[in-house]
Design a protein around this motif. Structure first.
Motif, PDB file in Angstrom:
ATOM      1  N   LEU A 148       1.694   5.504   8.369  1.00  0.00           N
ATOM      2  CA  LEU A 148       2.552   5.145   7.251  1.00  0.00           C
ATOM      3  C   LEU A 148       1.892   5.583   5.942  1.00  0.00           C
ATOM      4  N   GLY A 149       2.632   6.336   5.147  1.00  0.00           N
ATOM      5  CA  GLY A 149       2.165   6.686   3.820  1.00  0.00           C
ATOM      6  C   GLY A 149       0.989   7.634   3.761  1.00  0.00           C
ATOM      7  N   VAL A 150       0.785   8.456   4.783  1.00  0.00           N
ATOM      8  CA  VAL A 150      -0.323   9.410   4.773  1.00  0.00           C
ATOM      9  C   VAL A 150       0.208  10.807   5.094  1.00  0.00           C
ATOM     10  N   ALA A 151      -0.526  11.817   4.673  1.00  0.00           N
ATOM     11  CA  ALA A 151      -0.127  13.205   4.923  1.00  0.00           C
ATOM     12  C   ALA A 151      -1.364  14.084   4.872  1.00  0.00           C
TER      13      ALA A 151
ATOM     14  N   GLY B 196       0.526   1.949  10.707  1.00  0.00           N
ATOM     15  CA  GLY B 196      -0.456   1.676   9.666  1.00  0.00           C
ATOM     16  C   GLY B 196      -0.992   2.947   9.061  1.00  0.00           C
ATOM     17  N   HIS B 197      -1.911   2.787   8.119  1.00  0.00           N
ATOM     18  CA  HIS B 197      -2.451   3.930   7.392  1.00  0.00           C
ATOM     19  C   HIS B 197      -3.971   3.967   7.439  1.00  0.00           C
ATOM     20  N   SER B 198      -4.592   3.078   8.195  1.00  0.00           N
ATOM     21  CA  SER B 198      -6.048   2.933   8.157  1.00  0.00           C
ATOM     22  C   SER B 198      -6.704   3.509   9.412  1.00  0.00           C
TER      23      SER B 198
ATOM     24  N   PRO C  96       0.782  -1.239   0.000  1.00  0.00           N
ATOM     25  CA  PRO C  96       0.000   0.000   0.000  1.00  0.00           C
ATOM     26  C   PRO C  96       0.811   1.285   0.000  1.00  0.00           C
ATOM     27  N   TYR C  97       2.142   1.187   0.041  1.00  0.00           N
ATOM     28  CA  TYR C  97       2.951   2.392   0.192  1.00  0.00           C
ATOM     29  C   TYR C  97       3.780   2.719  -1.055  1.00  0.00           C
ATOM     30  N   ALA C  98       3.406   2.129  -2.197  1.00  0.00           N
ATOM     31  CA  ALA C  98       4.053   2.455  -3.466  1.00  0.00           C
ATOM     32  C   ALA C  98       3.020   2.362  -4.586  1.00  0.00           C
ATOM     33  N   ASP C  99       3.129   3.250  -5.545  1.00  0.00           N
ATOM     34  CA  ASP C  99       2.166   3.268  -6.646  1.00  0.00           C
ATOM     35  C   ASP C  99       2.188   1.971  -7.452  1.00  0.00           C
ATOM     36  N   THR C 100       3.330   1.302  -7.462  1.00  0.00           N
ATOM     37  CA  THR C 100       3.454   0.056  -8.220  1.00  0.00           C
ATOM     38  C   THR C 100       2.751  -1.120  -7.557  1.00  0.00           C
ATOM     39  N   GLY C 101       2.446  -0.985  -6.252  1.00  0.00           N
ATOM     40  CA  GLY C 101       1.867  -2.100  -5.516  1.00  0.00           C
ATOM     41  C   GLY C 101       2.872  -3.145  -5.128  1.00  0.00           C
ATOM     42  N   ARG C 102       4.158  -2.872  -5.385  1.00  0.00           N
ATOM     43  CA  ARG C 102       5.240  -3.798  -5.038  1.00  0.00           C
ATOM     44  C   ARG C 102       6.184  -3.106  -4.075  1.00  0.00           C
TER      45      ARG C 102
END
Length: 293
Positions: free
Chosen positions: A210-213, A191-193, A52-58
């Motif tokens: 994680l991964g939010v702003a 987490g990001h949820s 969930p933390y990269a546009d590629t999904g990987r």
């Protein structure tokens, strides 16, 4: 503001005892509050789960990257260092039986003089979690119960701990040593949820988004504090750890993140295997933010 530094797992150096030991010692000498290590029990060479933390999904790590067990690595670093905090970020909670995890974490905390902090997450890679024998769909409910089990086993009661839940059952369990601190090992939620924010408010000691702003981040922090108040806990005692890059953090940026409620910055170093280069980056960062001795 507390400044933590992430061990550079993507440089494939955290399983090299000389390299990671010297890195942690230098971080301690620079004045960093803690060194943080990541976890993947296994990485599947083929997975359909979406990172969930990269546009590629990987995820960015190579499938065969050496990722040491986080508690074993922190025990090693505890013996090499004296004062720096020792933290996970993030330990994949569904991969661990909480009774065993309670003993392992308490042991590291006791032997390090109360330096351990656990940042816990429920994980994103279904294939990894299923390989560890856990049902992916129930990992959220299981995580809540696992935290309750950890806290019960860390409480010093003459008759031992008891727990009867959906997933775990025991009576009169005597688990020693206890953590060095009376309240047990601090448990932060990564987490990001919204579920992660609620878990942090109801059961945790802090949140590591994680991964939010922006508005999404503010919403998670507000949700954590509201859930804490609803549960009869003091929202003001909960910590907030936000991420940034070692090479780009400045005092001004740190102040802006403090204004958002951050009490700790987790700084990611450049992914270099050159130890001298990695140490120089830490030294420059420490001088820039004003923590250098």
């Amino acid at each position: 503001m507390k400044y933590a530094v992430l061990a550079p797992v993507s440089a494939d150096t955290t399983a090299d005892p000389a390299w990671i030991g010297e890195f942690a010692l230098h971080a301690e000498a620079c004045g960093f509050e803690s060194v943080v290590v990541v976890e993947h029990t296994v990485v599947m060479s083929r997975y359909t789960s979406v990172y969930p933390y990269a546009d590629t999904g990987r995820m960015e790590l190579a499938d065969d990257c050496r990722i040491p067990d986080p508690l074993d690595l922190l025990a090693f670093l505890a013996a090499r260092t004296s004062t720096i905090g020792l933290a996970t970020g993030v330990l994949v909670l569904p991969n661990h039986h909480p009774v065993v995890l309670a003993k392992r974490a308490a042991t590291v905390d006791a032997l390090s003089g109360g330096r351990l902090r656990l940042c816990l997450g429920v994980g994103w890679m279904r294939e990894e979690i299923e390989a560890c024998g856990t049902d992916f769909a129930t990992r959220g409910r299981r995580a809540d119960e696992q935290i309750d089990v950890l806290r019960a086993l860390w409480t010093d009661t003459p008759e031992g701990a008891s727990h009867h839940g959906e997933f775990f059952h025991f009576d009169g369990a005597m688990s020693y040593p206890k953590p060095a601190r009376p309240g047990g090992v601090p448990l932060h939620i990564g987490g990001h949820s919204p579920a992660a924010a609620r878990r942090a408010g109801r059961r945790g000691d802090g949140l590591q988004p994680l991964g939010v702003a922006g508005a999404e981040l503010r919403g998670l922090v507000e949700l954590m504090r509201a859930e804490a108040a609803t549960a009869g806990r003091d929202p003001g005692r909960l910590e907030l750890t936000l991420g940034h890059a070692v090479g780009r953090i400045t005092k001004d940026k740190a102040q802006r993140m403090a204004a958002m409620g951050a009490t700790r910055l987790l700084l990611s170093p450049a992914p270099t295997a050159d130890l001298a280069e990695a140490k120089d980056e830490l030294s420059a960062c420490a001088r820039r933010v004003g923590i250098a001795a």
